[in-house]
Design an enzyme around this catalytic site. Sequence first.
Site, PDB file in Angstrom:
ATOM      1  N   LYS A   1      25.821  57.333  49.615  1.00  0.00           N
ATOM      2  CA  LYS A   1      25.745  58.702  50.164  1.00  0.00           C
ATOM      3  C   LYS A   1      26.685  59.669  49.445  1.00  0.00           C
ATOM      4  O   LYS A   1      26.426  60.873  49.395  1.00  0.00           O
ATOM      5  CB  LYS A   1      26.096  58.680  51.658  1.00  0.00           C
ATOM      6  CG  LYS A   1      25.127  57.875  52.513  1.00  0.00           C
ATOM      7  CD  LYS A   1      25.706  57.709  53.926  1.00  0.00           C
ATOM      8  CE  LYS A   1      24.802  56.896  54.832  1.00  0.00           C
ATOM      9  NZ  LYS A   1      25.436  56.663  56.155  1.00  0.00           N
TER      10      LYS A   1
ATOM     11  N   TYR B   1      34.260  56.119  58.298  1.00  0.00           N
ATOM     12  CA  TYR B   1      33.749  56.398  59.640  1.00  0.00           C
ATOM     13  C   TYR B   1      34.872  56.633  60.638  1.00  0.00           C
ATOM     14  O   TYR B   1      35.832  57.305  60.322  1.00  0.00           O
ATOM     15  CB  TYR B   1      32.762  55.292  60.068  1.00  0.00           C
ATOM     16  CG  TYR B   1      31.564  55.387  59.174  1.00  0.00           C
ATOM     17  CD1 TYR B   1      30.649  56.418  59.350  1.00  0.00           C
ATOM     18  CD2 TYR B   1      31.386  54.531  58.102  1.00  0.00           C
ATOM     19  CE1 TYR B   1      29.574  56.566  58.489  1.00  0.00           C
ATOM     20  CE2 TYR B   1      30.311  54.669  57.246  1.00  0.00           C
ATOM     21  CZ  TYR B   1      29.411  55.695  57.455  1.00  0.00           C
ATOM     22  OH  TYR B   1      28.375  55.850  56.603  1.00  0.00           O
TER      23      TYR B   1
ATOM     24  N   TYR C   1      15.801  57.282  51.130  1.00  0.00           N
ATOM     25  CA  TYR C   1      17.107  56.967  51.726  1.00  0.00           C
ATOM     26  C   TYR C   1      17.350  55.439  51.748  1.00  0.00           C
ATOM     27  O   TYR C   1      18.405  54.963  51.329  1.00  0.00           O
ATOM     28  CB  TYR C   1      17.185  57.564  53.137  1.00  0.00           C
ATOM     29  CG  TYR C   1      18.394  57.115  53.927  1.00  0.00           C
ATOM     30  CD1 TYR C   1      19.645  57.696  53.718  1.00  0.00           C
ATOM     31  CD2 TYR C   1      18.294  56.100  54.877  1.00  0.00           C
ATOM     32  CE1 TYR C   1      20.767  57.268  54.433  1.00  0.00           C
ATOM     33  CE2 TYR C   1      19.401  55.673  55.596  1.00  0.00           C
ATOM     34  CZ  TYR C   1      20.627  56.256  55.372  1.00  0.00           C
ATOM     35  OH  TYR C   1      21.734  55.821  56.074  1.00  0.00           O
TER      36      TYR C   1
ATOM     37  N   VAL D   1      27.911  49.123  54.961  1.00  0.00           N
ATOM     38  CA  VAL D   1      27.749  47.976  55.871  1.00  0.00           C
ATOM     39  C   VAL D   1      27.525  46.643  55.164  1.00  0.00           C
ATOM     40  O   VAL D   1      27.550  45.598  55.808  1.00  0.00           O
ATOM     41  CB  VAL D   1      26.614  48.163  56.903  1.00  0.00           C
ATOM     42  CG1 VAL D   1      27.021  49.098  58.011  1.00  0.00           C
ATOM     43  CG2 VAL D   1      25.340  48.576  56.246  1.00  0.00           C
TER      44      VAL D   1
ATOM     45  N   SER E   1      26.079  52.707  52.539  1.00  0.00           N
ATOM     46  CA  SER E   1      26.566  54.082  52.722  1.00  0.00           C
ATOM     47  C   SER E   1      27.382  54.617  51.541  1.00  0.00           C
ATOM     48  O   SER E   1      27.602  55.815  51.457  1.00  0.00           O
ATOM     49  CB  SER E   1      27.404  54.180  53.991  1.00  0.00           C
ATOM     50  OG  SER E   1      26.562  54.139  55.112  1.00  0.00           O
TER      51      SER E   1
HETATM   52  O1  DON Z   1      21.317  53.577  57.256  1.00  0.00           O
HETATM   53  C1  DON Z   1      21.922  52.528  57.422  1.00  0.00           C
HETATM   54  O2  DON Z   1      22.157  52.080  58.541  1.00  0.00           O
HETATM   55  C2  DON Z   1      22.405  51.784  56.188  1.00  0.00           C
HETATM   56  N1  DON Z   1      21.435  51.875  55.143  1.00  0.00           N
HETATM   57  C3  DON Z   1      23.711  52.332  55.704  1.00  0.00           C
HETATM   58  C4  DON Z   1      24.763  52.416  56.772  1.00  0.00           C
HETATM   59  C5  DON Z   1      26.133  52.172  56.313  1.00  0.00           C
HETATM   60  O3  DON Z   1      26.419  51.591  55.285  1.00  0.00           O
HETATM   61  C6  DON Z   1      27.193  52.598  57.240  1.00  0.00           C
HETATM   62  N2  DON Z   1      28.445  52.070  56.795  1.00  0.00           N
HETATM   63  N3  DON Z   1      29.407  51.755  57.256  1.00  0.00           N
END
Ligand code: DON
Length: 319
Positions: A76, A255, A203, A273, A73
């Site tokens: 992003k 978050y 993405y 994550v 994330s």
């Molecule tokens: O879309 C997803 O679930 C992962 N590629 C990224 C999510 C993420 O890193 C949320 N972070 N805390």
Amino acid sequence: MEMEGWKISMDEIRNILPAWVEASRLHAGEGRVASYIPELAKAPQQALGIAVMGPDGSLLAEGDSSLSFTMQSISKVFTLMLALMDNGEEGVFAKVGMEPTGDDFNSMLKLELVEPGKPFNPLINAGAIAVTSLISGDTPAAKMARILAFFNHAAGGADLAVNADVYRSESATAHRNRSLAYFLKDNEVLGEEIDVEDVLSVYFQHCAVEITCVQLARMALVLAFNGTDPISGRQLIPRRYVQIAKSFMLMCGMYNASGEFAVKVGIPAKSGVSGGILALVPGRYGIGIIGPSLGSKGNSTSGVHLLETMSSSLNWSIF
Ligand code: DON
């Protein structure tokens, strides 16, 4: 004056950082390594690394700072700035809102409850997928090439690349993200001309860009100096778009723990994550952290503990 200030505290940090890292590492046991993307489950749970970079490129790197991991994330934040550069504010905020959700990062709850289909902000998965669809390029490969070039530029001429195993692992298991994206398509947030699988592929790829703490700190440094790289003196990103990105980092970069993080740490940050955190102390440092063990809100437990320690000891809060 300011230059002197950060130099003094850089020396202060150098001496105490190893002890802080080891104390924070103990908090890894409070969390778990993400496994919903199977490839991520291979990360070492006890790892903790940090890099802090000052405006002349001086670097402190401690713990497992050479470990590489995927941005997830954190990417992003940068795709948002690229989409703003490609479409302007109006173009981006026609598709995505500006408010924190209070829901999980992959939630679909509010998508249907309020303003049908329009994601609340660009950092939740639905919002980031909408933002990815706005990036210029004739093909998914062309879009991804532009994203990588932008990331590399922001990282001071790095040579970042997609980790193909993590990309494939996420793509093969991303039922939730697929459903979010098709919901966006149904609500015309992803327009007629947009192929959902193409957007998802870009993405997943930008989430799977592999990086180290030092490279993250380098990217964060550019944000700490409002889009101008203090090392080269070149403006890489318009100041206004960095301002927007940092506002979202503060409101929802961690978050559902963003409020607590603002109270306890008080600097803009974004987690992923994989356990990475990009953070910055405005006008002073760029920071990159990796600690793969995640707490219930999806943030690195040891990484957040380390930032809490550093911010309270070094008086980093912007408030
Ligand atoms: O879309 C997803 O679930 C992962 N590629 C990224 C999510 C993420 O890193 C949320 N972070 N805390």
